[in-house]
Design an enzyme around this catalytic site. Structure first.
Site, PDB file in Angstrom:
ATOM      1  N   GLU A  57       0.823  -1.215   0.000  1.00  0.00           N
ATOM      2  CA  GLU A  57       0.000   0.000   0.000  1.00  0.00           C
ATOM      3  C   GLU A  57       0.856   1.263   0.000  1.00  0.00           C
ATOM      4  OE1 GLU A  57      -3.663  -1.717   2.687  1.00  0.00           O
ATOM      5  OE2 GLU A  57      -1.763  -1.248   3.668  1.00  0.00           O
ATOM      6  N   ASP A 229      -7.563  -4.993   8.669  1.00  0.00           N
ATOM      7  CA  ASP A 229      -7.153  -3.738   8.017  1.00  0.00           C
ATOM      8  C   ASP A 229      -7.027  -3.877   6.510  1.00  0.00           C
ATOM      9  OD1 ASP A 229      -4.957  -5.371   7.966  1.00  0.00           O
ATOM     10  OD2 ASP A 229      -3.570  -3.975   8.908  1.00  0.00           O
ATOM     11  N   SER A 294      -9.437   0.206  13.956  1.00  0.00           N
ATOM     12  CA  SER A 294      -8.168   0.780  13.472  1.00  0.00           C
ATOM     13  C   SER A 294      -7.718   0.106  12.175  1.00  0.00           C
ATOM     14  CB  SER A 294      -7.115   0.559  14.567  1.00  0.00           C
ATOM     15  OG  SER A 294      -5.818   0.653  14.056  1.00  0.00           O
ATOM     16  N   LYS A 331      19.008  23.405 -14.956  1.00  0.00           N
ATOM     17  CA  LYS A 331      18.549  22.932 -16.275  1.00  0.00           C
ATOM     18  C   LYS A 331      19.533  21.947 -16.903  1.00  0.00           C
ATOM     19  CE  LYS A 331      15.662  26.853 -17.390  1.00  0.00           C
ATOM     20  NZ  LYS A 331      15.280  27.875 -18.365  1.00  0.00           N
TER      21      LYS A 331
HETATM   22  N1  LIG Z   1      -4.222  -0.768  12.185  1.00  0.00           N
HETATM   23  C1  LIG Z   1      -2.971  -0.452  12.012  1.00  0.00           C
HETATM   24  O1  LIG Z   1      -2.620   0.726  12.003  1.00  0.00           O
HETATM   25  C2  LIG Z   1      -1.944  -1.543  11.885  1.00  0.00           C
HETATM   26  C3  LIG Z   1      -0.593  -1.238  11.942  1.00  0.00           C
HETATM   27  C4  LIG Z   1       0.330  -2.292  11.909  1.00  0.00           C
HETATM   28  C5  LIG Z   1      -0.121  -3.591  11.792  1.00  0.00           C
HETATM   29  N2  LIG Z   1      -1.454  -3.840  11.688  1.00  0.00           N
HETATM   30  C6  LIG Z   1      -1.967  -5.213  11.603  1.00  0.00           C
HETATM   31  O2  LIG Z   1      -1.770  -5.812  12.869  1.00  0.00           O
HETATM   32  C7  LIG Z   1      -1.679  -7.225  12.707  1.00  0.00           C
HETATM   33  C8  LIG Z   1      -0.520  -7.761  13.504  1.00  0.00           C
HETATM   34  O3  LIG Z   1       0.681  -7.311  12.953  1.00  0.00           O
HETATM   35  P1  LIG Z   1       2.074  -7.922  13.443  1.00  0.00           P
HETATM   36  O4  LIG Z   1       3.121  -7.118  12.776  1.00  0.00           O
HETATM   37  O5  LIG Z   1       2.057  -8.045  14.922  1.00  0.00           O
HETATM   38  O6  LIG Z   1       1.955  -9.373  12.794  1.00  0.00           O
HETATM   39  P2  LIG Z   1       2.646 -10.721  13.283  1.00  0.00           P
HETATM   40  O7  LIG Z   1       2.488 -11.678  12.153  1.00  0.00           O
HETATM   41  O8  LIG Z   1       4.010 -10.438  13.795  1.00  0.00           O
HETATM   42  O9  LIG Z   1       1.766 -11.194  14.531  1.00  0.00           O
HETATM   43  C9  LIG Z   1       0.431 -11.610  14.399  1.00  0.00           C
HETATM   44  C10 LIG Z   1       0.130 -12.647  15.463  1.00  0.00           C
HETATM   45  O10 LIG Z   1      -1.270 -13.013  15.389  1.00  0.00           O
HETATM   46  C11 LIG Z   1      -1.358 -14.375  15.751  1.00  0.00           C
HETATM   47  N3  LIG Z   1      -2.663 -14.901  15.350  1.00  0.00           N
HETATM   48  C12 LIG Z   1      -3.108 -15.176  14.097  1.00  0.00           C
HETATM   49  N4  LIG Z   1      -4.361 -15.670  14.149  1.00  0.00           N
HETATM   50  C13 LIG Z   1      -4.720 -15.661  15.459  1.00  0.00           C
HETATM   51  C14 LIG Z   1      -5.900 -16.047  16.153  1.00  0.00           C
HETATM   52  N5  LIG Z   1      -6.973 -16.520  15.500  1.00  0.00           N
HETATM   53  N6  LIG Z   1      -5.938 -15.923  17.500  1.00  0.00           N
HETATM   54  C15 LIG Z   1      -4.849 -15.450  18.179  1.00  0.00           C
HETATM   55  N7  LIG Z   1      -3.702 -15.085  17.572  1.00  0.00           N
HETATM   56  C16 LIG Z   1      -3.639 -15.188  16.230  1.00  0.00           C
HETATM   57  C17 LIG Z   1      -0.172 -15.007  15.043  1.00  0.00           C
HETATM   58  O11 LIG Z   1       0.163 -16.264  15.586  1.00  0.00           O
HETATM   59  C18 LIG Z   1       0.920 -13.948  15.275  1.00  0.00           C
HETATM   60  O12 LIG Z   1       1.684 -14.224  16.431  1.00  0.00           O
HETATM   61  C19 LIG Z   1      -1.570  -7.459  11.207  1.00  0.00           C
HETATM   62  O13 LIG Z   1      -2.808  -7.935  10.742  1.00  0.00           O
HETATM   63  C20 LIG Z   1      -1.240  -6.109  10.628  1.00  0.00           C
HETATM   64  O14 LIG Z   1      -1.699  -5.963   9.309  1.00  0.00           O
HETATM   65  C21 LIG Z   1      -2.370  -2.846  11.743  1.00  0.00           C
END
Ligand SMILES: NC(=O)c1ccc[n+]([C@@H]2O[C@H](COP(=O)([O-])OP(=O)(O)OC[C@H]3O[C@@H](n4cnc5c(N)ncnc54)[C@H](O)[C@@H]3O)[C@@H](O)[C@H]2O)c1
Length: 347
Positions: A57, A229, A294, A331
């Site tokens: 993105e 997101d 968020s 230029k």
């Molecule tokens: N809203 C925002 O501004 C923003 C900013 C950054 C990241 N994010 C989002 O936050 C999320 C987490 O990012 P990250 O960098 O920590 O990713 P990451 O992959 O490091 O961690 C995600 C964790 O979620 C766990 N998980 C997956 N499915 C699950 C479930 N059903 N129950 C419990 N745990 C589960 C995974 O095992 C993993 O440990 C991502 O989806 C990312 O896109 C959003």
């Protein structure tokens, strides 16, 4: 002209110099100040390129003086390849000239600004005195969320759950010993959210997951839903949104990307800037459920880039790089190409 390069090492040195609580607090203040002057910004929903494994993105925004963009990806299965789920960098430029002033890492900065934004929303929406938070998803973002809520909002107990026990091990390792912070490992999301004042979901899965279903809600809870997101990537059952008052960053973007994507186009939401300026109420009663849906908005990165550039400057951090050629005669760009390559002149 020079552009200042800020690397992850520079950001780590800024945090080492000021301490994470102070940096998170200054980020929240900077983001809040910019959300309060919402009308001054040229805004657009981010531009997404989707693939089978994730999304890349671009997130631009500008006021009359400064323009910024962030490049960010979201690839939930990257961990298997030894890569982070989320990686980012970005630019801060002068609007008057278009000159790029700062080129910065934004992976660490995104984690901090996302946590600061979560606290900004919870400060307005969670019940006063909220001390217990469930933290579902214990990956890369989780320590930042945990510490921002502990230092910024006084959360004293974290109830942790991740489907990957090793992720929770890592989180516990990092947070053990933080004074005044109690960690409770839970066997399921249902167990973690029981008795929580705030529920933070920060999972990564490229599907319409149901992390929180309506039967798990308790009166007065505030949900900080961070991981839903992207189109086809959500965390909340639609019934959770229907049962709550829902707050968003930038409505046109959240309609596409947030948990809100599951709701009808006329489902009412409130943009956060309206609460922060007093134009709309936040929480109305101690018993209502509030949701911050968020997704991450470009303005948060604009605020964060400006603050990090300022802090780096004060500490003498950052390296000047020749990103843009500087011909003596503006230029004579071709002359820059010839410099040091006389064979081109001959050709
Ligand atoms: N809203 C925002 O501004 C923003 C900013 C950054 C990241 N994010 C989002 O936050 C999320 C987490 O990012 P990250 O960098 O920590 O990713 P990451 O992959 O490091 O961690 C995600 C964790 O979620 C766990 N998980 C997956 N499915 C699950 C479930 N059903 N129950 C419990 N745990 C589960 C995974 O095992 C993993 O440990 C991502 O989806 C990312 O896109 C959003």
């Amino acid at each position: 002209m020079h552009t200042t390069l800020l690397t992850p090492h520079d950001i780590a040195r800024i945090v080492a110099a000021h301490g994470l609580p102070a940096v998170l607090q200054r980020l929240e203040a900077a983001i809040t100040a910019d959300f309060r002057r919402w009308g001054e910004f040229d805004k657009v929903a981010r531009v997404a390129a989707h693939s089978a494994t994730g999304v890349i993105e671009l997130m631009p925004v500008a006021d009359a003086q400064r323009y910024s963009f962030k490049y960010v990806n979201g690839h939930p299965s990257n961990g298997r390849l030894g890569l982070p789920t989320v990686m980012a960098f970005g630019v801060l430029a002068d609007v008057a000239t278009g000159a790029p002033r700062v080129l910065s890492e934004l992976t660490l900065t995104t984690a901090m600004r996302t946590a600061a934004t979560s606290v900004m929303a919870a400060r307005a929406l969670a019940r006063p005195g909220s001390g217990v938070m469930a933290l579902i998803g214990n990956g890369a973002q989780s320590e930042f969320q945990a510490l921002a809520f502990h230092h910024g909002l006084g959360v004293h107990t974290l109830r942790l759950f991740d489907t990957d026990a090793a992720a929770t091990d890592k989180l516990v390792r990092h947070l053990s010993g933080v004074p005044g912070l109690r960690l409770v490992r839970c066997a399921s999301t249902a167990e973690a959210v029981r008795g929580a004042d705030i529920v933070t979901t920060v999972t990564a899965d490229k599907r319409n997951a149901v992390i929180i279903s309506p039967d798990l809600l308790q009166p007065g809870q505030h949900l900080n839903a961070v991981g839903g997101d992207c189109p086809g990537k959500t965390e909340l059952h639609p019934g959770v949104l229907a049962a709550a008052r829902v707050f968003v960053e930038y409505e046109p973007q959240t309609r596409i990307e947030g948990d809100l994507q599951q709701m009808p186009a006329d489902f009412a939401v409130t943009e956060l800037w309206r609460v922060l300026t007093g134009a709309a109420p936040g929480r109305l009663s101690a018993s209502e459920v509030t949701v911050f849906d968020s997704v991450g908005f470009a303005l948060e990165d604009f605020s964060a880039l400006g603050l990090m550039a300022q802090l780096a400057d004060e500490l003498g951090l950052g390296r000047p790089i020749d990103l843009i050629p500087s011909p003596a005669d503006p230029k004579d760009l071709f002359g820059e190409l010839l410099a040091g390559q006389p064979q081109l002149r001959a050709a």
